[in-house]
Design a protein around this motif. Structure first.
Motif, PDB file in Angstrom:
ATOM      1  N   PRO A   1      -0.511  -5.917  -2.648  1.00  0.00           N
ATOM      2  CA  PRO A   1      -0.045  -6.950  -1.574  1.00  0.00           C
ATOM      3  C   PRO A   1      -0.752  -8.232  -1.486  1.00  0.00           C
ATOM      4  O   PRO A   1      -0.410  -9.194  -1.256  1.00  0.00           O
ATOM      5  N   SER A   2      -1.996  -8.219  -1.918  1.00  0.00           N
ATOM      6  CA  SER A   2      -2.986  -9.417  -2.065  1.00  0.00           C
ATOM      7  C   SER A   2      -2.620 -10.393  -3.244  1.00  0.00           C
ATOM      8  O   SER A   2      -2.812 -11.460  -3.157  1.00  0.00           O
ATOM      9  N   VAL A   3      -1.891  -9.727  -4.176  1.00  0.00           N
ATOM     10  CA  VAL A   3      -1.204 -10.474  -5.370  1.00  0.00           C
ATOM     11  C   VAL A   3      -0.172 -11.319  -4.815  1.00  0.00           C
ATOM     12  O   VAL A   3       0.172 -12.512  -4.886  1.00  0.00           O
ATOM     13  N   GLY A   4       0.748 -10.587  -3.939  1.00  0.00           N
ATOM     14  CA  GLY A   4       1.631 -11.350  -3.071  1.00  0.00           C
ATOM     15  C   GLY A   4       1.277 -12.371  -2.314  1.00  0.00           C
ATOM     16  O   GLY A   4       1.763 -13.547  -1.988  1.00  0.00           O
ATOM     17  N   ALA A   5      -0.144 -12.261  -1.738  1.00  0.00           N
ATOM     18  CA  ALA A   5      -0.841 -13.004  -0.883  1.00  0.00           C
ATOM     19  C   ALA A   5      -0.958 -14.511  -1.649  1.00  0.00           C
ATOM     20  O   ALA A   5      -0.809 -15.475  -1.133  1.00  0.00           O
ATOM     21  N   PHE A   6      -1.593 -14.209  -2.607  1.00  0.00           N
ATOM     22  CA  PHE A   6      -1.923 -15.379  -3.791  1.00  0.00           C
ATOM     23  C   PHE A   6      -0.597 -15.901  -4.064  1.00  0.00           C
ATOM     24  O   PHE A   6      -0.652 -17.338  -3.831  1.00  0.00           O
ATOM     25  N   ALA A   7       0.626 -15.256  -4.326  1.00  0.00           N
ATOM     26  CA  ALA A   7       1.811 -15.888  -4.443  1.00  0.00           C
ATOM     27  C   ALA A   7       2.272 -16.769  -3.349  1.00  0.00           C
ATOM     28  O   ALA A   7       2.904 -17.775  -3.405  1.00  0.00           O
TER      29      ALA A   7
ATOM     30  N   MET B   1       6.201  -9.969   4.512  1.00  0.00           N
ATOM     31  CA  MET B   1       6.164  -8.647   3.796  1.00  0.00           C
ATOM     32  C   MET B   1       4.909  -8.353   3.436  1.00  0.00           C
ATOM     33  O   MET B   1       4.494  -6.855   3.350  1.00  0.00           O
ATOM     34  N   VAL B   2       4.103  -9.315   3.106  1.00  0.00           N
ATOM     35  CA  VAL B   2       2.653  -9.011   2.537  1.00  0.00           C
ATOM     36  C   VAL B   2       1.823  -8.484   3.785  1.00  0.00           C
ATOM     37  O   VAL B   2       1.089  -7.623   3.649  1.00  0.00           O
ATOM     38  N   HIS B   3       1.948  -9.263   5.040  1.00  0.00           N
ATOM     39  CA  HIS B   3       1.111  -8.765   6.027  1.00  0.00           C
ATOM     40  C   HIS B   3       1.404  -7.393   6.517  1.00  0.00           C
ATOM     41  O   HIS B   3       0.388  -6.604   6.942  1.00  0.00           O
ATOM     42  N   ALA B   4       2.761  -7.110   6.509  1.00  0.00           N
ATOM     43  CA  ALA B   4       3.527  -5.582   6.678  1.00  0.00           C
ATOM     44  C   ALA B   4       2.585  -4.617   5.858  1.00  0.00           C
ATOM     45  O   ALA B   4       2.206  -3.644   6.263  1.00  0.00           O
ATOM     46  N   ALA B   5       2.484  -5.021   4.542  1.00  0.00           N
ATOM     47  CA  ALA B   5       2.141  -4.200   3.535  1.00  0.00           C
ATOM     48  C   ALA B   5       0.507  -4.042   3.848  1.00  0.00           C
ATOM     49  O   ALA B   5       0.194  -2.635   3.691  1.00  0.00           O
ATOM     50  N   ALA B   6      -0.085  -4.926   4.124  1.00  0.00           N
ATOM     51  CA  ALA B   6      -1.680  -4.992   4.400  1.00  0.00           C
ATOM     52  C   ALA B   6      -1.869  -4.090   5.440  1.00  0.00           C
ATOM     53  O   ALA B   6      -2.950  -3.384   5.459  1.00  0.00           O
ATOM     54  N   THR B   7      -1.047  -4.399   6.525  1.00  0.00           N
ATOM     55  CA  THR B   7      -1.446  -3.752   7.641  1.00  0.00           C
ATOM     56  C   THR B   7      -1.226  -2.205   7.720  1.00  0.00           C
ATOM     57  O   THR B   7      -1.659  -1.225   8.163  1.00  0.00           O
TER      58      THR B   7
ATOM     59  N   PRO C   1       2.533   2.756  -1.014  1.00  0.00           N
ATOM     60  CA  PRO C   1       3.048   2.392  -2.440  1.00  0.00           C
ATOM     61  C   PRO C   1       4.344   1.596  -2.375  1.00  0.00           C
ATOM     62  O   PRO C   1       4.359   0.578  -3.173  1.00  0.00           O
ATOM     63  N   ARG C   2       5.177   2.050  -1.618  1.00  0.00           N
ATOM     64  CA  ARG C   2       6.539   1.254  -1.569  1.00  0.00           C
ATOM     65  C   ARG C   2       6.341   0.043  -0.813  1.00  0.00           C
ATOM     66  O   ARG C   2       6.891  -0.983  -1.304  1.00  0.00           O
ATOM     67  N   ARG C   3       5.680  -0.145   0.389  1.00  0.00           N
ATOM     68  CA  ARG C   3       5.358  -1.451   0.872  1.00  0.00           C
ATOM     69  C   ARG C   3       4.525  -2.341  -0.108  1.00  0.00           C
ATOM     70  O   ARG C   3       4.901  -3.641  -0.094  1.00  0.00           O
ATOM     71  N   ALA C   4       3.403  -1.773  -0.735  1.00  0.00           N
ATOM     72  CA  ALA C   4       2.926  -2.666  -1.631  1.00  0.00           C
ATOM     73  C   ALA C   4       3.819  -3.197  -2.563  1.00  0.00           C
ATOM     74  O   ALA C   4       3.691  -4.441  -2.847  1.00  0.00           O
ATOM     75  N   ALA C   5       4.550  -2.274  -3.423  1.00  0.00           N
ATOM     76  CA  ALA C   5       5.514  -2.900  -4.383  1.00  0.00           C
ATOM     77  C   ALA C   5       6.499  -3.846  -3.710  1.00  0.00           C
ATOM     78  O   ALA C   5       6.645  -4.801  -4.507  1.00  0.00           O
ATOM     79  N   MET C   6       6.954  -3.614  -2.495  1.00  0.00           N
ATOM     80  CA  MET C   6       7.886  -4.503  -2.104  1.00  0.00           C
ATOM     81  C   MET C   6       7.295  -5.884  -1.805  1.00  0.00           C
ATOM     82  O   MET C   6       7.899  -7.130  -2.003  1.00  0.00           O
ATOM     83  N   ALA C   7       6.249  -5.785  -1.286  1.00  0.00           N
ATOM     84  CA  ALA C   7       5.322  -7.208  -1.017  1.00  0.00           C
ATOM     85  C   ALA C   7       4.822  -7.948  -2.180  1.00  0.00           C
ATOM     86  O   ALA C   7       5.219  -9.181  -2.251  1.00  0.00           O
ATOM     87  N   LYS C   8       4.489  -7.204  -3.177  1.00  0.00           N
ATOM     88  CA  LYS C   8       4.198  -7.944  -4.461  1.00  0.00           C
ATOM     89  C   LYS C   8       5.457  -8.571  -5.252  1.00  0.00           C
ATOM     90  O   LYS C   8       5.536  -9.643  -5.659  1.00  0.00           O
TER      91      LYS C   8
ATOM     92  N   ILE D   1       9.089   1.674  -8.723  1.00  0.00           N
ATOM     93  CA  ILE D   1       8.381   2.331  -7.704  1.00  0.00           C
ATOM     94  C   ILE D   1       9.108   2.423  -6.219  1.00  0.00           C
ATOM     95  O   ILE D   1       8.982   3.559  -5.516  1.00  0.00           O
ATOM     96  N   ILE D   2       9.425   1.225  -5.869  1.00  0.00           N
ATOM     97  CA  ILE D   2      10.425   1.221  -4.490  1.00  0.00           C
ATOM     98  C   ILE D   2      11.505   2.218  -4.638  1.00  0.00           C
ATOM     99  O   ILE D   2      11.616   2.982  -3.549  1.00  0.00           O
TER     100      ILE D   2
END
Length: 389
Positions: free
Chosen positions: A240-246, A294-300, A310-317, A369-370
């Motif tokens: 998810p934090s790679v998603g945050a970087f993006a 989406m990133v915030h949702a996965a991190a939360t 795993p699904r949320r992290a993959a979706m966020a990234k 993964i999703i």
């Protein structure tokens, strides 16, 4: 806390990080040499307490840090993230001795960490690792045998300049993900050599060669043959934090586009007056905000122990990195040739934005993964319903 809402303290902290990145970190980044570890930048990140915060905060804090820094200084963001990626397995799975030896030095920026998972023949398929950990007999400490690591790692960020590596090696042949062990390997271990790779991204990336590198039970992170869990738990936090970087890069591109299109005169007005341009900017903003949510949702989800991580992290990234590619490309198009000039902020972002769609699991892997998680959830629900009949 709802995934779509930041409290005033968090909002203020993000603004402070952007200011620090622009005023204190960017000048150090600009004095660094592309493709090499910027140790003065790491020292300043340590002095500001940002690296140590990696080990004291949850996934949402990590995402807020990475997005905020990326908006003003991608080099600082990447230096911070790579310290976390390389050292998190030590923090989460290491022995007290391993943590005492390395975590303080990583936190103050005096030790450089690296996460060594990928290999020339095992990138997206991490379970296909071939780096061999061959038994080496008693290690002399009364705690069983050691191993010798033989093989290669490739595409390793911070290599070959890191001070230690979290290395994943095969301890049980033909066992897939079940036969991998995580080791903490100091860079000065005999038989370990490396070479830099010239890549599109400006941060350091290299290859490592292991020529019968000795490791012992005291170098194991977690449990022998359970190293894949170490890798996946780390990636579930950092994806998810790679998603945050993006998202940070997308927002930086959007900010630049708003400034440019309101100032650039063309066709009797400004670019912003053209409906096609305005609609393009609206689409860029829409996608950036959707990715951020989406990133915030996965991190939360990670911070609250949701089993669906795993699904949320993959979706966020996936969503965030694909979005950033779109937004940065659109920003370059709206800026025209000036954005292609070496040294332009968008030229820099254009080179930075491509790699996150590949590393820590390519977009195609995230889709796999999703789908896997969705079908597993569906089958579990169906079995539960049938059992209730």
């Amino acid at each position: 806390m709802p995934a779509f809402s930041l409290d005033p303290a968090q909002t203020a902290w993000c603004a402070e990080l952007r200011t620090l990145a622009a005023e204190r970190l960017r000048p150090l980044a600009e004095r660094g040499e592309p493709g090499h570890v910027n140790r003065p930048l790491l020292t300043e990140l340590g002095r500001l307490g940002l690296i140590s915060r990696l080990f004291d905060s949850g996934a949402l804090d990590l995402c807020l840090m990475r997005e905020s820094l990326a908006r003003a200084c991608t080099e600082a963001e990447t230096a911070l993230a790579l310290q976390g990626l390389g050292a998190h397995p030590v923090h989460a799975h290491g022995t007290p001795e391993q943590r005492e030896r390395w975590i303080p030095a990583v936190s103050d920026g005096s030790a450089v960490a690296a996460f060594a998972l990928s290999e020339p023949g095992a990138g997206s398929d991490a379970a296909a690792l071939a780096l061999a950990a061959e038994p080496d007999g008693p290690d002399g400490d009364g705690d069983g045998g050691g191993w010798r690591l033989t093989g290669e790692k490739c595409w390793i960020s911070n290599a070959p300049e890191a001070d230690f590596y979290t290395v994943f090696a095969r301890t049980t042949p033909d066992a897939g993900a079940r036969g991998v062990t995580a080791f903490l390997v100091p860079a000065d271990r005999p038989g370990l050599t490396g070479s830099p790779l010239e890549m599109l991204s400006p941060h350091p990336i290299g290859a490592l060669r292991f020529d019968a590198v000795p490791v012992t039970r005291q170098d194991v992170l977690g449990t022998p043959d359970q190293g894949f869990r170490v890798a996946m738990s780390t990636l579930n936090l950092f994806r998810p934090s790679v998603g945050a970087f993006a998202v940070g890069m997308a927002q930086a591109a959007l900010d630049a586009t708003l400034a440019h299109t309101t100032a650039r005169e063309a066709f009797g007005g400004t670019l912003a007056d053209l409906q096609t341009v305005a609609h393009q900017v609206a689409e860029m903003s829409l996608r950036t905000e959707a990715a951020r949510l989406m990133v915030h949702a996965a991190a939360t989800a990670y911070d609250t122990g949701d089993p669906d991580v795993p699904r949320r992290a993959a979706m966020a990234k996936l969503l965030a990195t694909e979005t950033a590619q779109y937004v940065v490309d659109a920003a370059v198009q709206l800026h025209g040739a000036r954005a292609l000039r070496r040294g332009h902020p968008l030229e820099h972002l254009y080179r930075e934005v491509r790699a996150p769609r590949i590393y820590e699991g390519a977009s195609e892997v995230q889709r796999g993964i999703i789908a896997k998680e969705l079908y597993a959830s569906y089958r579990k629900a169906r079995e539960s319903d049938e059992g209730a009949l």
